[in-house]
Design a protein around this motif. Sequence first.
Motif, PDB file in Angstrom:
ATOM      1  N   ASP A 275       0.839  -1.208   0.000  1.00  0.00           N
ATOM      2  CA  ASP A 275       0.000   0.000   0.000  1.00  0.00           C
ATOM      3  C   ASP A 275       0.865   1.246   0.000  1.00  0.00           C
ATOM      4  OD1 ASP A 275      -2.266  -1.473  -0.020  1.00  0.00           O
ATOM      5  OD2 ASP A 275      -2.633  -1.369   2.142  1.00  0.00           O
ATOM      6  N   GLU A 276       1.999   1.168   0.692  1.00  0.00           N
ATOM      7  CA  GLU A 276       2.898   2.319   0.788  1.00  0.00           C
ATOM      8  C   GLU A 276       3.337   2.790  -0.607  1.00  0.00           C
ATOM      9  OE1 GLU A 276       6.597   1.375   2.716  1.00  0.00           O
ATOM     10  OE2 GLU A 276       7.369   3.417   2.507  1.00  0.00           O
ATOM     11  N   VAL A 277       3.756   1.818  -1.398  1.00  0.00           N
ATOM     12  CA  VAL A 277       4.224   2.131  -2.756  1.00  0.00           C
ATOM     13  C   VAL A 277       3.064   2.610  -3.639  1.00  0.00           C
ATOM     14  CG1 VAL A 277       4.958   0.919  -4.854  1.00  0.00           C
ATOM     15  CG2 VAL A 277       6.359   0.796  -2.785  1.00  0.00           C
ATOM     16  N   ARG A 278       1.946   1.917  -3.526  1.00  0.00           N
ATOM     17  CA  ARG A 278       0.761   2.297  -4.310  1.00  0.00           C
ATOM     18  C   ARG A 278       0.349   3.746  -3.973  1.00  0.00           C
ATOM     19  NH1 ARG A 278      -2.235  -1.733  -6.800  1.00  0.00           N
ATOM     20  NH2 ARG A 278      -1.289  -3.317  -5.498  1.00  0.00           N
ATOM     21  N   ASP A 279       0.342   4.060  -2.667  1.00  0.00           N
ATOM     22  CA  ASP A 279      -0.064   5.408  -2.234  1.00  0.00           C
ATOM     23  C   ASP A 279       0.916   6.467  -2.718  1.00  0.00           C
ATOM     24  OD1 ASP A 279      -2.160   4.226  -0.994  1.00  0.00           O
ATOM     25  OD2 ASP A 279      -1.354   4.383   1.047  1.00  0.00           O
TER      26      ASP A 279
END
Lengths: 223, 151
Positions: free
Chosen positions: A164-168
């Motif tokens: 999620d960190e990368v996606r965000d």
Amino acid sequence: MKTVFLWGGVGVAIAAGIFLVLSLAAPSNQTQSTSSLSLPISAQRDHIKGNSEAAVVLVEYGDFQCPACAVYAPLLSQLVAGFGNQLAVAYRHLPLSQIHENAEPSARASEAAALQGKFWEMHDLLFEKQSEWARQSSAEETFIGYAASLGLDEGRFRSDLRSDEVRDRVQEDSISALADGLSSTPSFFLGGVRIPNPQSYEQFRQLVLEALAKHGSTPESAE
Amino acid sequence: MEAPQNQQSRSAPKWWLGSTLALSFVGFLDASYLTAKHYLNFEIPCSILNGCEQVLTSQYATLFGVPVALLGALYYLAVFLLAVVYLDRGKEIFLKGAVFLPIAGFFATLWFLFVQGVLLRALCFYCLASALITTLLFCLSLFYLRRQRMH
């Protein structure tokens, strides 16, 4: 008489048509819809190539699957090398997922590489090998292969790629691009101001020289 | 020189000629726009508004170094001028040119649709507009040929 009118009309129609087409197709030199960056440049957050304290920063909103971005990539490296400490380049994501199916996964791949300190290595590799992965139905495995070739921890890269960190992180860039009214890549901001896409390295160099002059800096070297 | 009215109305109705002129002119503008994009831009930016960059920068976009958009513009211009010359001179040979060229153009269009839909999996709005125009011109050609056979 009819012939004269007929051919005169045809000539005028063709000339007007060509004029219209040329004015529509020519690269725009007009001031863009927005003039400044909505998300300020941050040395902590942004991926910056060159001196992060440089007098002028060139921000590119790009899409790794966009052929034009791939063509501009070596030009930007050349600019940073040419202007030494005075110019830095920051890359932000604007994946055009509507037309490029692997744009968003490739942006995530670069962010996953960034978590291991190799954003720019992955950035360069993605553009260099664009034709290899652009039309793959699932390019993630290819990106994992690239990560391995760059000496990244494969297991970590694999989990970061889907985190999620990368996606965000990718989404944050996209949202800032939309806030700036961008709908195409590459889009450039020089010294925080939107510029029309330069049509050659020389045009780019001139724009940087002007930005440096406005900033009050004397160019060190810019061959 | 005036066209013999009876011959012209028998060979090509006014609406047919008008449609051919209008379609070929719009096709000429469309293909010229793509040609100008090719020559005037250092690189065509990628845009969510139309997916042309992938099509226009592909290996299928040029033929021996000549952009196919330019060949398209010349093709539409040829159809347009043939129709104008026919309107001016009334000679069948020019009309035949304006009828048969779109048939060749239609086969080229089928190839370009295959390239976009299957090989590149990328669609370009202006290329699709050209495909539609050539298909309509092709239908006009078929109409003309059918009419000729009936006569």
